[in-house]
Design a protein around this motif. Structure first.
Motif, short mmCIF file in Angstrom:
data_model
loop_
_atom_site.label_atom_id
_atom_site.label_comp_id
_atom_site.label_asym_id
_atom_site.label_seq_id
_atom_site.Cartn_x
_atom_site.Cartn_y
_atom_site.Cartn_z
N PHE A 42 12.61 48.89 -39.05
CA PHE A 42 12.21 47.49 -39.14
C PHE A 42 12.22 46.93 -37.72
O PHE A 42 13.13 47.23 -36.94
N ALA A 43 11.24 46.10 -37.39
CA ALA A 43 11.30 45.39 -36.12
C ALA A 43 12.44 44.38 -36.17
O ALA A 43 12.75 43.83 -37.23
N SER A 44 13.08 44.14 -35.04
CA SER A 44 14.27 43.28 -35.02
C SER A 44 13.97 41.88 -35.55
O SER A 44 14.72 41.35 -36.39
N ASP A 45 12.88 41.28 -35.09
CA ASP A 45 12.62 39.88 -35.47
C ASP A 45 12.19 39.75 -36.92
O ASP A 45 12.62 38.84 -37.62
N THR A 46 11.34 40.67 -37.37
CA THR A 46 10.90 40.56 -38.77
C THR A 46 12.03 40.87 -39.74
O THR A 46 12.07 40.31 -40.84
N PHE A 47 12.99 41.71 -39.32
CA PHE A 47 14.13 41.94 -40.21
C PHE A 47 14.94 40.66 -40.40
O PHE A 47 15.37 40.36 -41.52
N ARG A 48 15.14 39.91 -39.32
CA ARG A 48 15.90 38.64 -39.46
C ARG A 48 15.14 37.67 -40.36
O ARG A 48 15.75 36.93 -41.14
N GLU A 49 13.82 37.68 -40.29
CA GLU A 49 13.03 36.86 -41.21
C GLU A 49 13.21 37.33 -42.65
O GLU A 49 13.30 36.52 -43.57
N ALA A 50 13.24 38.65 -42.83
CA ALA A 50 13.42 39.20 -44.17
C ALA A 50 14.76 38.78 -44.77
O ALA A 50 14.86 38.51 -45.97
N GLN A 51 15.80 38.72 -43.93
CA GLN A 51 17.11 38.29 -44.44
C GLN A 51 17.09 36.84 -44.92
O GLN A 51 17.80 36.49 -45.86
#
Length: 205
Positions: free
Chosen positions: A114-123
Motif C-alpha cells: 500500500f502507498a503510505s498516503d493512501t493507506f492513511r486515507e483507507a484507515q
C-alpha cells in the motif's frame, strides 16, 4: 484439530478486507473499454503502481508518465485523484472474522502492499483497519511482497514467532513467500474458505 500452535495472525488488506478495482473510476474517465485496457497495459500499469507501494511519491510517479504521455496528463493524475473510488467497500464477512479474532484476544496484525498516503486515507474510510495491534505498510518500509525481506521486517517489528504465525493473502506468490519466510499461510478466496482454513488450525472465531 491441528497440533500447530498459531499465536499470531497476519492479514493482507486489499481484496481480503477491502475491495480494490481501478476500473471503477476509469470506466467513467475512459469509457471505451479497449482504450481503457490499453491505458492500464501501457500507461498506468501494475508495475508503475507497485512502485508507489514501494515508496515512490505520486508526484514523481505522475511526472514520469506525463513526460512520455503528455496528452494523457489528466487521465494519469486521475489515478491518485480518484483513488478512493477504487476502494468502494469492505468485505463485511472477512472484517467480522478479523474483529472476532481480536475480541477473542488473539494477536492480529496486518501486512500490506500500500502507498503510505493512501493507506492513511483507507484507515479513515475503514476504521477497522486501526483495530489490529499494528501494520507493516510497504510504502513505509520501502519493501513489497513477495520480497522475503518484508516478512522478516514484519516478524522483527512485531516480535512474531514465524512457526506460530498464520498469514492470509489473496495472492498465491505472497502466500508462497510467507511460507519461505517460515510462516504458515493460506490463500484467501472467500470468507467461507477462510473459516475452513482457520478451523484447520484449530481457530474458530
Amino acid at each position: 484439530m491441528s497440533s500447530i500452535d498459531i499465536r499470531h495472525i497476519v492479514f493482507d488488506i486489499g481484496k481480503v478486507l477491502i475491495h480494490y478495482d481501478p476500473n471503477l473510476p476509469y470506466s467513467r474517465i475512459i469509457p471505451d473499454e479497449a482504450e481503457r485496457e490499453w491505458f492500464f497495459a501501457n500507461v498506468c500499469t501494475h508495475d508503475w503502481n507497485i512502485e508507489q507501494d514501494r515508496g515512490r511519491s505520486w508526484e514523481e510517479a505522475e511526472a514520469l508518465l506525463i513526460k512520455d504521455f503528455p496528452e494523457r496528463e489528466e487521465q494519469i493524475r486521475a489515478f491518485r485523484k480518484y483513488w478512493q473510488e477504487m476502494v468502494p467497500h469492505a468485505y463485511v464477512e472477512t472484517v467480522s472474522l478479523l474483529e472476532r479474532l481480536i475480541a477473542e484476544g488473539r494477536d492480529v496484525t496486518m501486512l500490506t502492499n500500500f502507498a503510505s498516503d493512501t493507506f492513511r486515507e483507507a484507515q479513515v474510510l475503514y476504521p477497522f483497519l486501526t483495530l489490529p495491534r499494528g501494520v507493516t505498510v510497504s510504502g513505509d518500509v520501502k519493501l513489497i511482497k513477495p520480497d522475503i525481506a518484508i516478512y522478516e521486517t514484519h516478524t522483527r517489528t512485531f516480535d512474531l514467532d514465524p512457526s506460530a504465525t498464520l498469514f492470509i493473502d489473496d495472492s498465491i506468490p505472497n502466500v508462497e513467500a510467507a511460507r519461505l519466510a517460515g510462516w504458515h499461510a493460506v490463500h484467501f478466496v472467500d470468507p467461507e474458505k477462510l473459516k475452513a482454513d482457520l478451523a484447520g488450525y484449530g481457530i474458530h472465531p
